[in-house]
Design a protein around this motif. Structure first.
Motif, PDB file in Angstrom:
ATOM      1  N   LYS B 347      47.377  22.455  34.062  1.00 41.88           N
ATOM      2  CA  LYS B 347      48.229  23.217  35.097  1.00 41.88           C
ATOM      3  C   LYS B 347      47.730  24.754  35.153  1.00 41.88           C
ATOM      4  O   LYS B 347      47.697  25.215  36.225  1.00 41.88           O
ATOM      5  N   VAL B 348      47.753  25.072  33.944  1.00 44.20           N
ATOM      6  CA  VAL B 348      47.657  26.588  33.508  1.00 44.20           C
ATOM      7  C   VAL B 348      46.168  26.746  34.112  1.00 44.20           C
ATOM      8  O   VAL B 348      45.545  27.645  34.705  1.00 44.20           O
ATOM      9  N   LEU B 349      45.141  25.769  33.643  1.00 43.46           N
ATOM     10  CA  LEU B 349      43.607  26.060  33.902  1.00 43.46           C
ATOM     11  C   LEU B 349      43.269  25.925  35.425  1.00 43.46           C
ATOM     12  O   LEU B 349      42.551  26.746  35.758  1.00 43.46           O
ATOM     13  N   GLU B 350      44.468  25.336  36.194  1.00 43.19           N
ATOM     14  CA  GLU B 350      44.030  25.194  37.375  1.00 43.19           C
ATOM     15  C   GLU B 350      44.300  26.835  38.061  1.00 43.19           C
ATOM     16  O   GLU B 350      43.683  27.145  38.998  1.00 43.19           O
ATOM     17  N   LEU B 351      45.556  27.230  37.541  1.00 46.90           N
ATOM     18  CA  LEU B 351      45.885  28.480  38.175  1.00 46.90           C
ATOM     19  C   LEU B 351      44.617  29.613  37.637  1.00 46.90           C
ATOM     20  O   LEU B 351      44.333  30.435  38.377  1.00 46.90           O
ATOM     21  N   SER B 352      44.290  29.356  36.296  1.00 44.47           N
ATOM     22  CA  SER B 352      43.271  30.302  35.967  1.00 44.47           C
ATOM     23  C   SER B 352      42.011  30.200  36.822  1.00 44.47           C
ATOM     24  O   SER B 352      41.306  31.230  37.101  1.00 44.47           O
ATOM     25  N   ASP B 353      41.646  28.969  37.126  1.00 43.50           N
ATOM     26  CA  ASP B 353      40.465  28.491  38.236  1.00 43.50           C
ATOM     27  C   ASP B 353      40.624  29.397  39.285  1.00 43.50           C
ATOM     28  O   ASP B 353      39.553  30.036  39.840  1.00 43.50           O
ATOM     29  N   LEU B 354      41.796  29.464  39.922  1.00 43.18           N
ATOM     30  CA  LEU B 354      42.100  30.217  41.210  1.00 43.18           C
ATOM     31  C   LEU B 354      41.981  31.729  41.042  1.00 43.18           C
ATOM     32  O   LEU B 354      41.126  32.320  41.973  1.00 43.18           O
ATOM     33  N   ALA B 355      42.383  32.019  39.782  1.00 47.19           N
ATOM     34  CA  ALA B 355      42.046  33.640  39.634  1.00 47.19           C
ATOM     35  C   ALA B 355      40.806  33.822  39.454  1.00 47.19           C
ATOM     36  O   ALA B 355      40.174  34.954  40.085  1.00 47.19           O
ATOM     37  N   THR B 356      39.942  32.853  38.588  1.00 46.33           N
ATOM     38  CA  THR B 356      38.407  33.304  38.557  1.00 46.33           C
ATOM     39  C   THR B 356      37.647  33.315  39.743  1.00 46.33           C
ATOM     40  O   THR B 356      36.918  34.210  39.804  1.00 46.33           O
ATOM     41  N   LYS B 357      37.829  32.045  40.485  1.00 47.14           N
ATOM     42  CA  LYS B 357      37.013  32.131  42.048  1.00 47.14           C
ATOM     43  C   LYS B 357      37.301  33.537  42.549  1.00 47.14           C
ATOM     44  O   LYS B 357      36.502  33.861  43.309  1.00 47.14           O
ATOM     45  N   ASP B 394      42.273  37.863  32.218  1.00 47.25           N
ATOM     46  CA  ASP B 394      41.618  37.830  30.898  1.00 47.25           C
ATOM     47  C   ASP B 394      42.657  37.494  29.774  1.00 47.25           C
ATOM     48  O   ASP B 394      42.369  37.034  28.512  1.00 47.25           O
ATOM     49  N   PHE B 395      43.783  38.265  30.077  1.00 44.48           N
ATOM     50  CA  PHE B 395      45.110  37.982  28.922  1.00 44.48           C
ATOM     51  C   PHE B 395      45.251  36.625  28.635  1.00 44.48           C
ATOM     52  O   PHE B 395      45.584  36.080  27.446  1.00 44.48           O
ATOM     53  N   VAL B 396      45.211  35.742  29.573  1.00 42.28           N
ATOM     54  CA  VAL B 396      45.223  34.198  29.496  1.00 42.28           C
ATOM     55  C   VAL B 396      43.880  33.793  28.845  1.00 42.28           C
ATOM     56  O   VAL B 396      43.980  32.807  28.090  1.00 42.28           O
ATOM     57  N   ALA B 397      43.057  34.061  29.837  1.00 46.13           N
ATOM     58  CA  ALA B 397      41.623  33.202  29.557  1.00 46.13           C
ATOM     59  C   ALA B 397      41.348  33.604  28.068  1.00 46.13           C
ATOM     60  O   ALA B 397      40.614  32.925  27.351  1.00 46.13           O
ATOM     61  N   ALA B 398      41.386  34.771  27.700  1.00 45.06           N
ATOM     62  CA  ALA B 398      41.101  35.106  26.065  1.00 45.06           C
ATOM     63  C   ALA B 398      41.717  34.671  25.064  1.00 45.06           C
ATOM     64  O   ALA B 398      41.314  34.569  23.991  1.00 45.06           O
ATOM     65  N   SER B 399      43.020  34.233  25.523  1.00 44.83           N
ATOM     66  CA  SER B 399      43.827  33.860  24.184  1.00 44.83           C
ATOM     67  C   SER B 399      43.481  32.479  23.784  1.00 44.83           C
ATOM     68  O   SER B 399      43.159  31.825  24.478  1.00 44.83           O
TER      69      SER B 399
END
Lengths: 496, 496
Positions: B347-357, B394-399
């Motif tokens: 679920k977190v990855l899904e939101l991370s993907d939204l932000a990345t895109k 990045d705070f989430v992606a890098a952790s």
């Protein structure tokens, strides 16, 4: 025995000691036995004293004569002091608290009047009083409000029931949600009385009768605490959109395929699907369900009264009863547990606020585009995004307790809502510029419920006048008719 | 005794029975006593056999002679089979897996090369090999990589250490992360060896020496697994941005106030703050920390070897050791627990993907605006939104493990990232139109790492050639110098 008698002969005090110990043990056994017999008697009394209850009996009081403990706790769903502690009012006016909602539901009855849900006992009183029932509504709106519903459905059949007008059944539906909605009057077993749930199971190839008792302790709630819609222009057949699955995307796919629209938004002209408290669905996606916990475990925990253990029928927030609900499993202090819940809710609320703010703007921006001559073709992809975004936001906003039951799923849904709504705003920006409109579009003052209602064109004075008229002229006739039929009406419509 | 002797006289078998029972009990006691003595001996052996270890001893092998169990498990951080099971490679190339990252870090060394982190034992090998260390880097980059760091800081002082060049300390820093980083060689107590953590506590008015043992079981990890930055243009002083608090917003406020910029984005010209694995901070915001669990509980659970209970120094994902970590508290099957973790991460990855895109698009759109003559004034509010959005993403992606440690906090952060990035895109739309650019802007083909690196203008062949040259010519000199100083170099740079 020979040894002991020899011992006693040699040391007489041993005999006395044995005598005293025997007395104490026998006395203890007596007390224990008496307690067991007393508890048995109390339980037996319950079983022996029951008077037969006729099938489809809607009057909760009659059931209460057999089951006074359950009835007494059920009656205390009248107590709204917990909500008032946390919301500052007996019956929180959600539109006053969040005026943005008025804009999001413009074109739908919810923009007139929307109060926080409260105890089951208020069901009839509240549906009669809400300004939402002045719009001509089908009888389907009664479906979850009363123990009279299974009775009338049993007489008429579900199809006929749903097809009637809400106002036409006013004298039939008078007893609030209660015993008969969930129990079989003969066996007191849990029983599903609402066809929509049974039919939703059937369409998925499942027979709800095969459910375990533990599943039933959630399924009786799932008769009403779910996402649903009224199928068919005239049939208004109560239907759960579960055929493709339980997630927000599954149900969206279902609604898109059947082309369902609850209302066309008054500002943006978006064909909106209004979410209806998908509580059971979100609960199913949370950790408590995964660990085998049912609704009743936390909302109706066990209680003891003398020798009798029974289920607390004061259905309420477990936060108002942490020691009997949460603490049965969680060895943490009440303060800690409450903080854990609030922390989750706060984070979800933050995302919900982001989506709300974005949706308010996008509806107003879309209206500006229409007002300045936007074409259907220009607006089509934008309205699709708004429809998808608002459905997601509402799925979480309309659910009771979703931000506790499945906080991460709620956050996932809301993050997607924000993305879609903001993307719609981006597309609108170029449409607006192409129409010669200066961006950003000015947002009118909608900082109070009154201002927002004026902005969307509601004449609230007229609506309130009509409602008062209805409560004075029509409702007493309903009640008289019901009383003549033998249904006692207990609630005072003058009270809040 | 008289009674028993009479009994035995009457019934001789009673005597034999007593004899056998006595033998059995005494035998059992013997076995138990022997086991206790053996365990004591094993423990005592450990304490008696220790040879003194000199202060700041960087060589892990020397510590290993005293503590063979801990050392042996530490050595197995070399085992990357768990990551390979789940990622398909021994050392996952994150840029290959997510080419969008190349665009998000354009202008920063991470766009050249970024592999998934792996066991502590690889620290020196990996930092020498990465293309990121070809850019002139300060010695601060060594700070978390080696047991030589506390030794050299003790000689030079922290300020002098950080001021040096990374390449200048190549022959000093040769032993990978290990014993001395967390332990006092005399008492084996946990000890903080990195000044940055001690100083961060001091600036908050706290003395880290007052920490409990349980707190230390997380704080030794927090020496490195945190958000940090290099303060000062030439000082490059390792500093934790905790002065205003631990949340993503608190640290942003800190960075904004000191005006910190890690790099100016090569496409959008945004002054970016690169997040550096805020693992400890996100862990502190999660439920495991709230329940008093430390890092070591799950990442270094207790283990038994013969009579000795010790801490498993194979620091790794608890998912590779569920029975010793999760299941100590959670009475669920391994499959269930793993599913629960993956569900959260998905679920977190899904939101991370939204932000990345969204961020990929906004950087490219901003570049298009600059290319077509956008002014600083037009771009200022947009670049602020991009800076804020990318910091959150990045705070989430890098952790490491943030999506497990505090999934809801991660979702909250990412929801905000999406909103800010999409708002920037909306503002850009009107800037682009005002410049006569047709929207939507075309996104180039960046579907592979290679294509994305060409798009942002990297000459990868040249970079790889230089790195190979460095590994062939300079690194062996470092190792020789280190060996002459008495530091044995164990790892083979030719291996992956």
């Amino acid at each position: 025995m020979k040894k002991i008698s020899e011992l006693v002969k040699e040391r007489p005090w041993v005999g006395w000691a044995l005598y005293v110990v025997t007395i104490l043990v026998v006395f203890g056994l007596g007390v224990l036995g008496s307690s067991i017999i007393e508890r048995r008697q109390e339980s037996n009394q319950i079983i022996q004293n029951v008077k037969p209850i006729s099938d489809w009996e809607p009057n909760n009081e009659k059931w209460g004569e057999n089951y006074p403990r359950e009835y007494e706790t059920y009656l205390s769903t009248l107590d709204t002091s917990f909500a008032s502690k946390h919301g500052g009012s007996k019956n929180i006016d959600m539109l006053e608290k969040y005026p943005d909602l008025v804009v999001l539901w413009a074109g739908y009855a919810f923009s007139r009047d929307y109060n926080q849900g409260r105890g089951h006992y208020y069901a009839i009183r509240d549906i009669r009083k809400t300004l939402r029932t002045d719009v001509p509504q089908p009888a389907t709106c009664w479906a979850c409000k009363s123990t009279d519903v299974p009775r009338v459905i049993n007489q008429k059949g579900a199809g006929e029931f749903y097809k009637s007008q809400w106002k036409d059944l006013g004298s039939e539906i008078v007893n609030p949600i209660g015993c008969q909605d969930c129990h079989d009057p003969k066996t007191m077993n849990l029983r599903i009385t609402r066809p929509a749930l049974i039919e939703a199971f059937e369409r998925q190839g499942k027979d709800i009768k095969n459910s375990t008792h533990q599943e039933m302790r959630s399924l009786v709630c799932a008769q009403c605490h779910v996402e649903y819609y009224f199928k068919g222009k005239t049939e208004k057949y109560l239907t759960f959109p579960w055929d493709k699955g339980f997630t927000v995307e599954d149900m969206e796919k279902y609604y898109d395929e059947v082309g369902h629209v609850d209302f066309v938004h008054a500002l943006s002209k978006t064909p909106i699907v209004k979410a209806q408290h998908p509580d059971y669905e979100l609960f199913k996606m949370g950790i408590h369900n995964e660990r085998g916990v049912s609704c009743a475990e936390c909302h109706m925990p066990y209680k003891s009264d003398g020798g009798v253990k029974f289920t607390d029928h004061k259905i309420q927030s477990p936060l108002n009863n942490i020691s009997n609900s949460c603490q049965v499993c969680h060895r943490e202090s009440e303060d800690n547990l409450r903080k854990n819940v609030y922390d989750r809710q706060d984070k979800v609320l933050e995302l919900s606020d982001l989506a709300t703010k974005s949706l308010v703007k996008v509806h107003i921006e879309a209206k500006t585009a229409w007002d300045n001559g936007a074409t259907e073709e220009q607006m089509k992809p934008i309205l699709k995004l708004i429809r998808n975004a608002q459905w997601r936001w509402d799925f979480v906003a309309a659910s009771h307790g979703g931000s506790f039951h499945a906080p991460l799923e709620c956050a996932r849904i809301l993050g997607n809502a924000v993305q879609k709504s903001e993307e719609a705003r981006m597309l609108l920006t170029s449409v607006l510029i192409s129409l010669g409109v200066k961006v950003p579009v000015q947002i009118p003052d909608i900082t109070t419920k009154e201002k927002a209602q004026i902005y969307i064109g509601l004449d609230m004075e007229e609506l309130k006048r009509k409602k008062a008229e209805f409560l004075t002229n029509e409702v007493p006739v309903w009640d008289r008719t019901a009383e003549e039929r033998g249904s006692k009406v207990n609630y005072d419509m003058k009270n809040k």
